[in-house]
Design an enzyme around this catalytic site. Structure first.
Site, short mmCIF file in Angstrom:
data_model
loop_
_atom_site.label_atom_id
_atom_site.label_comp_id
_atom_site.label_asym_id
_atom_site.label_seq_id
_atom_site.Cartn_x
_atom_site.Cartn_y
_atom_site.Cartn_z
N LYS A 20 0.84 -1.20 0.00
CA LYS A 20 0.00 0.00 0.00
C LYS A 20 0.87 1.25 0.00
O LYS A 20 0.63 2.20 -0.75
CB LYS A 20 -0.92 0.01 1.22
CG LYS A 20 -1.80 1.25 1.30
CD LYS A 20 -2.45 1.43 2.66
CE LYS A 20 -1.49 2.04 3.67
NZ LYS A 20 -2.16 2.49 4.91
N SER A 21 1.89 1.26 0.85
CA SER A 21 2.71 2.46 1.01
C SER A 21 3.42 2.83 -0.28
O SER A 21 3.47 4.01 -0.67
CB SER A 21 3.74 2.23 2.12
OG SER A 21 3.11 2.02 3.36
N ARG A 25 2.69 6.18 -2.83
CA ARG A 25 3.81 7.06 -3.16
C ARG A 25 4.04 7.13 -4.66
O ARG A 25 4.27 8.21 -5.23
CB ARG A 25 5.08 6.59 -2.44
CG ARG A 25 5.12 6.94 -0.96
CD ARG A 25 6.18 6.14 -0.21
NE ARG A 25 6.35 6.61 1.17
CZ ARG A 25 5.52 6.33 2.17
NH1 ARG A 25 4.44 5.59 1.94
NH2 ARG A 25 5.76 6.78 3.39
N SER A 162 5.37 10.11 10.36
CA SER A 162 6.28 10.32 9.23
C SER A 162 5.53 10.75 7.98
O SER A 162 6.13 11.30 7.05
CB SER A 162 7.07 9.04 8.95
OG SER A 162 6.20 8.00 8.50
N SER A 189 9.64 6.16 12.75
CA SER A 189 9.27 5.49 11.49
C SER A 189 10.19 5.95 10.35
O SER A 189 9.74 6.28 9.25
CB SER A 189 7.80 5.77 11.14
OG SER A 189 6.94 5.29 12.13
N ASP A 303 2.70 -0.69 13.21
CA ASP A 303 1.54 -1.43 12.68
C ASP A 303 1.59 -2.91 13.02
O ASP A 303 0.60 -3.62 12.84
CB ASP A 303 1.45 -1.25 11.16
CG ASP A 303 0.91 0.10 10.77
OD1 ASP A 303 0.28 0.77 11.62
OD2 ASP A 303 1.11 0.53 9.61
N ARG A 334 -5.41 1.29 19.05
CA ARG A 334 -5.06 -0.12 18.92
C ARG A 334 -4.57 -0.75 20.22
O ARG A 334 -4.71 -1.96 20.40
CB ARG A 334 -4.01 -0.29 17.81
CG ARG A 334 -4.62 -0.16 16.42
CD ARG A 334 -3.66 -0.51 15.34
NE ARG A 334 -4.29 -0.32 14.03
CZ ARG A 334 -3.67 0.02 12.93
NH1 ARG A 334 -2.36 0.21 12.95
NH2 ARG A 334 -4.33 0.16 11.80
N LYS A 400 -9.85 -2.09 3.35
CA LYS A 400 -9.04 -0.87 3.38
C LYS A 400 -7.68 -1.08 2.76
O LYS A 400 -7.17 -0.23 2.01
CB LYS A 400 -8.91 -0.38 4.82
CG LYS A 400 -8.25 0.98 4.97
CD LYS A 400 -8.26 1.42 6.43
CE LYS A 400 -7.96 2.90 6.58
NZ LYS A 400 -6.63 3.29 6.13
#
Length: 420
Positions: A20-21, A25, A162, A189, A303, A334, A400
């Site tokens: 995902k990251s 980007r 971050s 991070s 995470d 969380r 998600k």
């Protein structure tokens, strides 16, 4: 939507979904580059779709085909309609600085759940740049104008998220005189910042760093179109890597051992807990064995909290998990969500501000509240495989970041029934 899970024995191999990251980007970089870029192996999920849609509204043309998204970028401008980031914090925090660089007004909207997550650092940066902005519970108005910036140097804390820093780095090349970004506290991070710098380099942008990632210098530059392949996602893979350690053995393919992704730390966690881990090329095979308690700091891989805590629930002894302050500001709190659900399963947990102590035992089936948090749902599915008789409420939230999670869970041997 509910997922009813029975005790399961897993085996075989699962392909890690795309990161995902990196997908988000790459989408932003491609949208800012004049010309045609191709993003191969993109993640198709709610968060990445949110990023693609707002970038299309800004003027990027994105053609989606199986396995590749083609992006025609450059010449972005604020749209007349609202830019809806849905529940994607990364999209919101990357988009806001980009909109600040564009001449004109942008209205960014987002789901109420994002309102509890911090936005103060970027608003303070806007003030330093003399960019007017107004924030409400579900809306951020930005009166952009990069040509009118009053300074080429901004400062912000590095210990909140971050994503604020990454967003500024994505936008910085658009500033007429470039931008220097200085952190007033050490970056947390840091691997996510390295990911951003690496991705920018792939699209022709040079970022100079100093002081162990406490200062970033970005000259005015033009993004270059590129072909970019997204690697597998260590965060999503963590649930199946953990599943292999406690429910029968499993191989996860498509992972880069040398990735900048912070959650490759999952391998370190499992080895310290005594699981058998073997890496061959892009495949990670985990063999089950009795796990032992650990003391582990997750500050740089926050995470992983739900996954590691669920593994600690079946490990012998008392595990201490620290560095959890920022975990309270995710899709859910969380720390409390994990602690509450583990207690429902009969596991002893002591919750503190930034620390959790988990005494391993024999979990029992329970009704699990996902808190509409994808990582809670997936981690407790992993743990539920060891005991069965568990129902995860709000199981659809996995869309998600990992829409195919429940299908992959079944493919691996997990016994699950999905119902409304």
């Amino acid at each position: 939507m509910k997922a009813s899970i029975s005790k399961s024995v897993v085996s075989g191999a699962i392909a890690a979904p795309p990161s995902k990251s990196y997908t988000i980007r790459a989408l932003f970089a491609a949208a800012l580059a004049e010309g045609v870029s191709r993003i191969s192996n993109p993640l198709v999920a709610d968060d990445t779709e949110a990023a693609a849609e707002v970038l299309a509204q800004l003027g990027a043309v994105i053609e989606r085909q199986p396995g590749v998204w083609t992006v025609s970028g450059g010449h972005l401008k604020p749209p007349r309609q609202n830019l809806n980031c849905r529940q994607s914090a990364a999209t919101l925090r990357f988009l806001a600085p980009v909109c600040a660089m564009l001449d004109g007004e942008s209205r960014i909207t987002f789901d109420p759940g994002l309102a509890r997550r911090p936005m103060t650092p970027i608003l303070e940066v806007f003030s330093q740049l003399s960019v007017e902005s107004e924030l409400t519970d579900t809306c951020l108005d930005i009166h952009g104008g990069g040509s009118r910036f009053q300074t080429g140097v901004v400062s912000l804390p590095g210990n909140i998220s971050s994503q604020f820093i990454s967003g500024l780095l994505l936008a910085a090349p658009l500033a007429p005189d470039g931008l220097n970004v200085r952190l007033t506290t050490p970056a947390e991070s840091r691997d996510y910042l390295r990911m951003t710098v690496y991705c920018l380099r792939r699209f022709g942008i040079v970022v100079e760093t100093a002081g162990n990632l406490t200062e970033f210098r970005v000259q005015h530059q033009a993004y270059q179109a590129a072909d970019y392949t997204v690697e597998g996602d260590w965060s999503s893979a963590s649930y199946f890597i953990g599943l292999g350690a406690i429910a029968g053995g499993l191989t996860v393919t498509g992972l880069n051992e040398n990735s900048f992704q912070a959650d490759r730390f999952m391998l370190n966690c499992l080895r310290r807990m005594g699981a058998g881990v073997n890496i061959a090329g892009d495949s990670v095979t985990v063999s089950p064995s009795p796990l032992r308690a650990v003391e582990i700091d997750l500050n740089e891989a926050i995470d992983l909290l739900p996954t590691v805590a669920c593994l600690a629930a079946v490990a012998e002894g008392e595990s201490a998990i620290t560095g959890l302050e920022r975990a309270r500001l995710k899709e859910s709190d969380r720390v409390s969500a994990v602690a509450g659900n583990l207690k429902r399963m009969g596991i002893e947990v002591v919750e503190e501000a930034g620390r959790m102590t988990v005494t391993g035992g024999t979990p029992r089936g329970a009704v699990i509240d996902s808190h509409d948090d994808h990582r809670i749902a997936m981690a407790f599915a992993m743990l539920a495989a060891t005991c069965g008789d568990t129902v995860i409420e709000g199981a659809g939230c996995v869309a998600k970041t990992y829409p195919g999670f429940w299908q992959d869970f079944e493919t691996a041997g997990g016994k699950v029934i999905i119902s409304e």
